[in-house]
Design a protein around this motif. Sequence first.
Motif, PDB file in Angstrom:
ATOM      1  N   GLU A  10      13.964  -1.145  -1.985  1.00  0.00           N
ATOM      2  CA  GLU A  10      15.140  -0.954  -2.835  1.00  0.00           C
ATOM      3  C   GLU A  10      15.164  -2.050  -3.882  1.00  0.00           C
ATOM      4  O   GLU A  10      14.885  -3.200  -3.580  1.00  0.00           O
ATOM      5  N   TYR A  11      15.514  -1.674  -5.100  1.00  0.00           N
ATOM      6  CA  TYR A  11      15.745  -2.657  -6.156  1.00  0.00           C
ATOM      7  C   TYR A  11      17.248  -2.752  -6.378  1.00  0.00           C
ATOM      8  O   TYR A  11      17.954  -1.753  -6.273  1.00  0.00           O
ATOM      9  N   HIS A  12      17.692  -3.935  -6.713  1.00  0.00           N
ATOM     10  CA  HIS A  12      19.142  -4.124  -6.885  1.00  0.00           C
ATOM     11  C   HIS A  12      19.515  -4.707  -8.236  1.00  0.00           C
ATOM     12  O   HIS A  12      20.454  -5.464  -8.334  1.00  0.00           O
ATOM     13  N   SER A  13      18.739  -4.399  -9.249  1.00  0.00           N
ATOM     14  CA  SER A  13      19.138  -4.901 -10.566  1.00  0.00           C
ATOM     15  C   SER A  13      19.924  -3.801 -11.284  1.00  0.00           C
ATOM     16  O   SER A  13      19.348  -2.788 -11.689  1.00  0.00           O
ATOM     17  N   GLY A  14      21.229  -3.991 -11.420  1.00  0.00           N
ATOM     18  CA  GLY A  14      22.086  -2.989 -12.054  1.00  0.00           C
ATOM     19  C   GLY A  14      22.175  -1.711 -11.247  1.00  0.00           C
ATOM     20  O   GLY A  14      21.728  -0.656 -11.705  1.00  0.00           O
ATOM     21  N   ALA A  38       5.197  11.859 -10.668  1.00  0.00           N
ATOM     22  CA  ALA A  38       5.898  11.765 -11.958  1.00  0.00           C
ATOM     23  C   ALA A  38       6.251  10.318 -12.272  1.00  0.00           C
ATOM     24  O   ALA A  38       6.248   9.464 -11.380  1.00  0.00           O
ATOM     25  N   SER A  39       6.564  10.053 -13.512  1.00  0.00           N
ATOM     26  CA  SER A  39       7.022   8.731 -13.931  1.00  0.00           C
ATOM     27  C   SER A  39       8.294   8.366 -13.161  1.00  0.00           C
ATOM     28  O   SER A  39       9.190   9.194 -13.008  1.00  0.00           O
ATOM     29  N   GLY A  40       8.318   7.138 -12.618  1.00  0.00           N
ATOM     30  CA  GLY A  40       9.487   6.685 -11.867  1.00  0.00           C
ATOM     31  C   GLY A  40       9.488   7.093 -10.406  1.00  0.00           C
ATOM     32  O   GLY A  40      10.433   6.812  -9.676  1.00  0.00           O
ATOM     33  N   SER A  41       8.414   7.757  -9.932  1.00  0.00           N
ATOM     34  CA  SER A  41       8.386   8.242  -8.549  1.00  0.00           C
ATOM     35  C   SER A  41       8.104   7.131  -7.528  1.00  0.00           C
ATOM     36  O   SER A  41       8.317   7.331  -6.332  1.00  0.00           O
ATOM     37  N   GLY A  42       7.609   5.968  -7.985  1.00  0.00           N
ATOM     38  CA  GLY A  42       7.380   4.856  -7.053  1.00  0.00           C
ATOM     39  C   GLY A  42       5.921   4.426  -6.917  1.00  0.00           C
ATOM     40  O   GLY A  42       5.586   3.623  -6.038  1.00  0.00           O
ATOM     41  N   LYS A  43       5.052   4.912  -7.787  1.00  0.00           N
ATOM     42  CA  LYS A  43       3.608   4.626  -7.675  1.00  0.00           C
ATOM     43  C   LYS A  43       3.303   3.133  -7.828  1.00  0.00           C
ATOM     44  O   LYS A  43       2.596   2.540  -7.006  1.00  0.00           O
ATOM     45  N   THR A  44       3.838   2.534  -8.899  1.00  0.00           N
ATOM     46  CA  THR A  44       3.564   1.113  -9.135  1.00  0.00           C
ATOM     47  C   THR A  44       4.196   0.253  -8.032  1.00  0.00           C
ATOM     48  O   THR A  44       3.590  -0.725  -7.577  1.00  0.00           O
ATOM     49  N   THR A  45       5.383   0.651  -7.597  1.00  0.00           N
ATOM     50  CA  THR A  45       6.039  -0.074  -6.500  1.00  0.00           C
ATOM     51  C   THR A  45       5.144  -0.079  -5.264  1.00  0.00           C
ATOM     52  O   THR A  45       4.945  -1.122  -4.631  1.00  0.00           O
ATOM     53  N   LEU A  46       4.569   1.073  -4.942  1.00  0.00           N
ATOM     54  CA  LEU A  46       3.677   1.178  -3.787  1.00  0.00           C
ATOM     55  C   LEU A  46       2.455   0.274  -3.964  1.00  0.00           C
ATOM     56  O   LEU A  46       2.057  -0.458  -3.050  1.00  0.00           O
ATOM     57  N   PHE A  88      -3.807  -3.959 -13.987  1.00  0.00           N
ATOM     58  CA  PHE A  88      -2.392  -3.677 -14.223  1.00  0.00           C
ATOM     59  C   PHE A  88      -2.203  -2.567 -15.247  1.00  0.00           C
ATOM     60  O   PHE A  88      -3.043  -2.372 -16.131  1.00  0.00           O
ATOM     61  N   GLN A  89      -1.031  -1.916 -15.130  1.00  0.00           N
ATOM     62  CA  GLN A  89      -0.693  -0.807 -16.018  1.00  0.00           C
ATOM     63  C   GLN A  89      -0.696  -1.266 -17.483  1.00  0.00           C
ATOM     64  O   GLN A  89      -1.092  -0.530 -18.360  1.00  0.00           O
ATOM     65  N   HIS A  90      -0.245  -2.501 -17.726  1.00  0.00           N
ATOM     66  CA  HIS A  90      -0.216  -2.976 -19.116  1.00  0.00           C
ATOM     67  C   HIS A  90      -1.218  -4.110 -19.339  1.00  0.00           C
ATOM     68  O   HIS A  90      -0.937  -5.071 -20.053  1.00  0.00           O
TER      69      HIS A  90
HETATM   70  N1  LIG Z   1      11.887  -4.467 -10.980  1.00  0.00           N
HETATM   71  C1  LIG Z   1      12.635  -3.376 -10.870  1.00  0.00           C
HETATM   72  N2  LIG Z   1      13.994  -3.459 -10.821  1.00  0.00           N
HETATM   73  C2  LIG Z   1      14.761  -2.368 -10.694  1.00  0.00           C
HETATM   74  N3  LIG Z   1      14.277  -1.113 -10.599  1.00  0.00           N
HETATM   75  C3  LIG Z   1      12.942  -0.962 -10.635  1.00  0.00           C
HETATM   76  C4  LIG Z   1      12.049  -2.076 -10.791  1.00  0.00           C
HETATM   77  N4  LIG Z   1      10.783  -1.616 -10.786  1.00  0.00           N
HETATM   78  C5  LIG Z   1      10.873  -0.293 -10.665  1.00  0.00           C
HETATM   79  N5  LIG Z   1      12.151   0.118 -10.568  1.00  0.00           N
HETATM   80  C6  LIG Z   1      12.644   1.503 -10.378  1.00  0.00           C
HETATM   81  O1  LIG Z   1      12.013   2.030  -9.211  1.00  0.00           O
HETATM   82  C7  LIG Z   1      11.591   3.374  -9.401  1.00  0.00           C
HETATM   83  C8  LIG Z   1      10.087   3.483  -9.222  1.00  0.00           C
HETATM   84  O2  LIG Z   1       9.439   2.734 -10.259  1.00  0.00           O
HETATM   85  P1  LIG Z   1       7.862   2.618 -10.396  1.00  0.00           P
HETATM   86  O3  LIG Z   1       7.593   1.631 -11.450  1.00  0.00           O
HETATM   87  O4  LIG Z   1       7.288   2.342  -9.049  1.00  0.00           O
HETATM   88  O5  LIG Z   1       7.465   4.109 -10.862  1.00  0.00           O
HETATM   89  P2  LIG Z   1       6.044   4.708 -11.318  1.00  0.00           P
HETATM   90  O6  LIG Z   1       5.800   5.902 -10.461  1.00  0.00           O
HETATM   91  O7  LIG Z   1       5.028   3.646 -11.318  1.00  0.00           O
HETATM   92  O8  LIG Z   1       6.361   5.202 -12.808  1.00  0.00           O
HETATM   93  P3  LIG Z   1       5.403   5.247 -14.118  1.00  0.00           P
HETATM   94  O9  LIG Z   1       4.499   6.453 -13.938  1.00  0.00           O
HETATM   95  O10 LIG Z   1       6.364   5.424 -15.244  1.00  0.00           O
HETATM   96  O11 LIG Z   1       4.662   3.955 -14.192  1.00  0.00           O
HETATM   97  C9  LIG Z   1      12.082   3.762 -10.798  1.00  0.00           C
HETATM   98  O12 LIG Z   1      13.331   4.391 -10.645  1.00  0.00           O
HETATM   99  C10 LIG Z   1      12.225   2.436 -11.498  1.00  0.00           C
HETATM  100  O13 LIG Z   1      13.211   2.507 -12.511  1.00  0.00           O
END
Ligand SMILES: Nc1ncnc2c1ncn2[C@@H]1O[C@H](COP(=O)(O)OP(=O)(O)OP(=O)(O)O)[C@@H](O)[C@H]1O
Length: 223
Positions: A10-14, A38-46, A88-90
Amino acid sequence: MIELKNICKEYHSGGAVKALKDVNLKIRPGEFVAVMGASGSGKTTLLNIIGCMDRPTSGEYFLGGCKVDTASAGRTARIRGKKIAFVFQHFALIEDYTVLENVMIPLLKQKIPQKDRVKRALKALEQVGIADLARKKAADISGGQKQRAAIARATACSAEIILADEPTGALDSESGRQVMDLFCRLNKQGKTIMLITHDANIAAFAHRVITISDGRIIKYEKN
Ligand SMILES: Nc1ncnc2c1ncn2[C@@H]1O[C@H](COP(=O)(O)OP(=O)(O)OP(=O)(O)O)[C@@H](O)[C@H]1O
Ligand SMILES: [Mg+2]
């Protein structure tokens, strides 16, 4: 072996965002896994959790039998430095450094003589086809070339696990194929590879494709 048990993040920023929900995953040494979603699905977080860049909110993570979710920051940093390489992605290149200096950064932590560091970095740049750009500043090369430099930086060190976040995103299809050939070669040499992509043609190079939707793994498919 990479083993995730009931991982939540879980992220807790805003406002709270549940980026990962009850993720269970095992990756064997030497496996090549693609992650789609999809974008925002959680791939980078994983990827960040697997790469010890971030910690899960709950659940357990074992890497090579070692429980890393509760390990100290120093311990996880050592594990990361020794075992894991990131693309990294960027890109995350240091723009003011030359391409060669960027590729040599992870090698500085390993006890390798300076001369051999240069040799290894140059070889990694050769493998991605940009050895001729070694002395250029990272700020002065194109997006696709930066992508290659970032891959060279990940492959120059001896990490056994390579985590790549859309490594072909900035490349045309022919360059993308060349980069995938390189990942396949590294995988044949024994590296474990996990790669995020939006492109099914890229995912087809992997042994397995994992699909994430809204923080959950919804599909595990063999290629
Ligand atoms: N540091 C953070 N603080 C708050 N929310 C975050 C943070 N990083 C990611 N999120 C949120 O967590 C969710 C998953 O983000 P993540 O970056 O893992 O997605 P993604 O699948 O890698 O997307 P993309 O394909 O756009 O790179 C999104 O809703 C994103 O807004
Ligand atoms: Mg991402």
